[in-house]
Design a protein around this motif. Structure first.
Motif, mmCIF file in Angstrom:
data_model
loop_
_atom_site.group_PDB
_atom_site.id
_atom_site.type_symbol
_atom_site.label_atom_id
_atom_site.label_comp_id
_atom_site.label_asym_id
_atom_site.label_seq_id
_atom_site.Cartn_x
_atom_site.Cartn_y
_atom_site.Cartn_z
ATOM 1 N N LEU A 4 0.828 -1.203 0.000
ATOM 2 C CA LEU A 4 0.000 0.000 0.000
ATOM 3 C C LEU A 4 0.862 1.254 0.000
ATOM 4 O O LEU A 4 0.650 2.162 -0.803
ATOM 5 N N LEU A 5 1.838 1.296 0.858
ATOM 6 C CA LEU A 5 2.674 2.489 0.971
ATOM 7 C C LEU A 5 3.592 2.658 -0.238
ATOM 8 O O LEU A 5 3.763 3.767 -0.744
ATOM 9 N N LEU A 6 4.182 1.570 -0.710
ATOM 10 C CA LEU A 6 5.064 1.666 -1.875
ATOM 11 C C LEU A 6 4.294 2.110 -3.114
ATOM 12 O O LEU A 6 4.713 3.032 -3.826
ATOM 13 N N LYS A 22 13.146 6.202 2.363
ATOM 14 C CA LYS A 22 12.938 7.384 3.213
ATOM 15 C C LYS A 22 11.444 7.636 3.432
ATOM 16 O O LYS A 22 11.014 7.945 4.544
ATOM 17 N N ILE A 23 10.657 7.519 2.371
ATOM 18 C CA ILE A 23 9.213 7.761 2.475
ATOM 19 C C ILE A 23 8.568 6.731 3.389
ATOM 20 O O ILE A 23 7.795 7.070 4.289
ATOM 21 N N VAL A 24 8.877 5.457 3.168
ATOM 22 C CA VAL A 24 8.295 4.395 3.990
ATOM 23 C C VAL A 24 8.721 4.570 5.448
ATOM 24 O O VAL A 24 7.905 4.473 6.360
ATOM 25 N N GLY A 25 9.998 4.875 5.657
ATOM 26 C CA GLY A 25 10.482 5.092 7.023
ATOM 27 C C GLY A 25 9.783 6.239 7.716
ATOM 28 O O GLY A 25 9.465 6.155 8.897
ATOM 29 N N SER A 26 9.514 7.317 6.986
ATOM 30 C CA SER A 26 8.847 8.465 7.614
ATOM 31 C C SER A 26 7.372 8.197 7.879
ATOM 32 O O SER A 26 6.759 8.857 8.704
ATOM 33 N N ALA A 27 6.803 7.225 7.189
ATOM 34 C CA ALA A 27 5.390 6.899 7.383
ATOM 35 C C ALA A 27 5.182 5.962 8.565
ATOM 36 O O ALA A 27 4.069 5.830 9.061
#
Length: 177
Positions: A4-6, A22-27
């Protein structure tokens, strides 16, 4: 869970694996990292399923750029419509969906917000009942009164957080109606 996030991250445009990490980590919750050993196998699986493609390009060094396909967009929409299970990943899944609300219809946005609201209302009822029980235990077990007092205060924090979330959700719902 990461699909979902990717896929949601790629809807806004092509990205490198580093940027996606970075995006996944920040989410995710603070201090929770996504390893390359989780990210890249997920991307490769999504590519095998035809949901994303990758292109190698050189800009001083070789980089792999990930792109969502039409099939990937369709899968992302399906994932956004799925009910979030009540398990340990519930909060992450809801937060992933909240970050991608702009990618679905207003009707689906409301459904996701109402689902979140129902989860938080259930949590709030649990915390309030647990707090009541701890107050009763203070009287019934005076030798442990201090321990129960601390638990009452901890549940008060949980109650206030849940109420704050409900206030936020109510505003989001009102803004969409």
């Amino acid at each position: 869970m990461y699909d979902l996030l990717l896929l949601g991250s790629l809807i806004t445009g092509d990205k490198t694996g580093y940027k996606l990490q970075k995006i996944v980590g920040s989410a995710l919750q603070p201090m929770r990292k996504v390893s390359s050993g989780v990210l890249y196998p997920s991307l490769e699986r999504l590519e095998k399923e035809g949901l994303v493609t990758s292109t190698i390009y050189e800009e001083g060094r070789k980089l792999k750029l990930w792109h969502i396909t039409t099939k990937g967009v369709e899968r992302f929409i399906e994932l956004m419509k799925e009910t979030v299970p009540s398990d340990a990943k519930r909060n992450d899944m809801i937060h992933f969906k909240l970050r991608s609300l702009d990618s679905v219809t207003r009707t689906e946005q409301l459904r996701i917000l109402e689902e979140f609201q129902a989860f938080i209302e259930k949590d709030l009822a649990f915390y309030q009942k647990a707090q009541e029980d701890m107050v009763a235990h203070q009287t019934r077990f005076p030798e442990n009164a201090e321990r129960f007092r601390i638990l009452v205060e901890a549940y008060e924090l949980d109650i206030q957080i849940a109420k704050t979330k409900l206030t936020w959700i109510e505003k989001q719902i009102a803004d969409r109606n």
